[in-house]
Design a protein around this motif. Structure first.
Motif, PDB file in Angstrom:
ATOM      1  N   ARG A  29       0.531  -1.234   0.119  1.00 28.28           N
ATOM      2  CA  ARG A  29      -0.364  -0.232  -0.251  1.00 28.28           C
ATOM      3  C   ARG A  29       0.737   1.771  -0.097  1.00 28.28           C
ATOM      4  NH1 ARG A  29      -3.790  -0.128   4.867  1.00 28.28           N
ATOM      5  NH2 ARG A  29      -3.753   2.034   4.580  1.00 28.28           N
ATOM      6  N   GLU A  30       2.139   1.315   0.450  1.00 30.39           N
ATOM      7  CA  GLU A  30       2.906   2.271   0.374  1.00 30.39           C
ATOM      8  C   GLU A  30       3.001   3.021  -0.877  1.00 30.39           C
ATOM      9  OE1 GLU A  30       3.298   0.286   3.738  1.00 30.39           O
ATOM     10  OE2 GLU A  30       4.059  -0.275   2.060  1.00 30.39           O
ATOM     11  N   GLU A  69       0.203   5.509  -1.615  1.00 30.89           N
ATOM     12  CA  GLU A  69       0.778   6.314  -0.559  1.00 30.89           C
ATOM     13  C   GLU A  69       1.477   7.259  -1.165  1.00 30.89           C
ATOM     14  OE1 GLU A  69       1.665   4.630   2.750  1.00 30.89           O
ATOM     15  OE2 GLU A  69      -0.746   4.266   3.045  1.00 30.89           O
ATOM     16  N   ALA A  70       2.673   7.048  -1.915  1.00 31.27           N
ATOM     17  CA  ALA A  70       3.926   7.798  -2.085  1.00 31.27           C
ATOM     18  C   ALA A  70       3.476   8.343  -3.619  1.00 31.27           C
ATOM     19  CB  ALA A  70       4.898   6.479  -2.422  1.00 31.27           C
ATOM     20  N   ARG A 124      11.922   6.236  -3.432  1.00 30.61           N
ATOM     21  CA  ARG A 124      11.424   5.350  -2.834  1.00 30.61           C
ATOM     22  C   ARG A 124      11.034   3.981  -2.127  1.00 30.61           C
ATOM     23  NH1 ARG A 124       8.599  10.222  -2.141  1.00 30.61           N
ATOM     24  NH2 ARG A 124       7.093   9.076  -2.153  1.00 30.61           N
ATOM     25  N   ARG A 125       9.891   3.562  -4.100  1.00 25.42           N
ATOM     26  CA  ARG A 125       9.074   2.407  -4.302  1.00 25.42           C
ATOM     27  C   ARG A 125       9.636   2.100  -5.527  1.00 25.42           C
ATOM     28  NH1 ARG A 125       7.664   0.766   0.309  1.00 25.42           N
ATOM     29  NH2 ARG A 125       7.342  -0.406  -1.010  1.00 25.42           N
TER      30      ARG A 125
END
Length: 221
Positions: free
Chosen positions: A13-14, A17-18, A112-113
């Protein structure tokens, strides 16, 4: 909405969100363009609410509808994978809310992802597969089979509609004709036959698929 989309369902889910943190919401009215064919601007739009239709240029100075995008769908492209200008024009057919994620924002998300690139490659492949299937339908299927296949394809990849007993497609007979290479009259004849047989219900600008299994049987000849 992002966490429920088919192309992000297998990711943490991050990631969603990013994307929300780096993107911006855009509201468009009926008739406004999300993107234009030949536009060099890159980045993605995720449909949060509303419906958009995609068109491409065709011989004879015509534009032909090739697809529709509803909540959860993605339009646009990332130049890291595709390069070049946009291939289609995408127009809102009802008031819509889109999450715009620019190329620069995608790069920030990837810091980050990094799995964002794998997710983007996944939906790009799904879009390519859809276009190849549409071309194969036009080449190989008879009109009755082609219409059934296109109705099924219109809900393919949208998990929520496919879980409903009778998913509804917001699509007119004229636009269905453009997507299948058939005249409106031919489409009307076959849709009327489908409706008499209980396969579909036709409303104003909408088609409800009442019997998916029988429609698949028709599409498969």
């Amino acid at each position: 909405m992002l966490r429920k989309t088919e192309w992000l369902k297998d990711y943490p889910r991050e990631l969603a969100e990013a994307m929300l943190a780096e993107g911006s919401l855009v509201r468009l009215n009926v008739g406004e363009w999300a993107q234009a064919e030949g536009d060099n601007r890159s980045g993605l739009f995720v449909v949060i609410e509303g419906v958009l239709h995609s068109y491409c240029a065709a011989p004879g100075d015509r534009e032909v509808m090739i697809g529709l995008a509803e909540a959860g769908s993605v339009v646009g492209h990332a130049t890291r994978f595709s390069g070049g200008p946009r291939l289609v024009t995408t127009v809102c057919v009802e008031p819509s809310v889109l999450l715009e994620i620019s190329e620069a924002a995608l790069e920030r998300v990837a810091e980050r992802r990094p799995e964002i690139w794998r997710a983007i490659a996944g939906f790009a492949y799904a879009n390519m597969r859809s276009m190849v299937r549409m071309a194969a339908e036009v080449i190989s299927l008879r009109p009755r089979e082609r219409i059934a296949a296109r109705l099924l394809a219109a809900v393919d990849g949208h998990r929520k509609p496919m879980e409903e007993p009778a998913p509804t497609i917001r699509l007119s007979q004229e636009l269905l004709g453009e997507m299948t290479g058939l005249t409106r009259k031919t489409v009307n004849v076959h849709l009327s036959a489908f409706e008499r047989d209980g396969l579909i219900e036709v409303g104003y600008g909408r088609i409800t698929l009442c019997d998916l299994e029988r429609l698949r049987a028709v599409a498969n000849g």
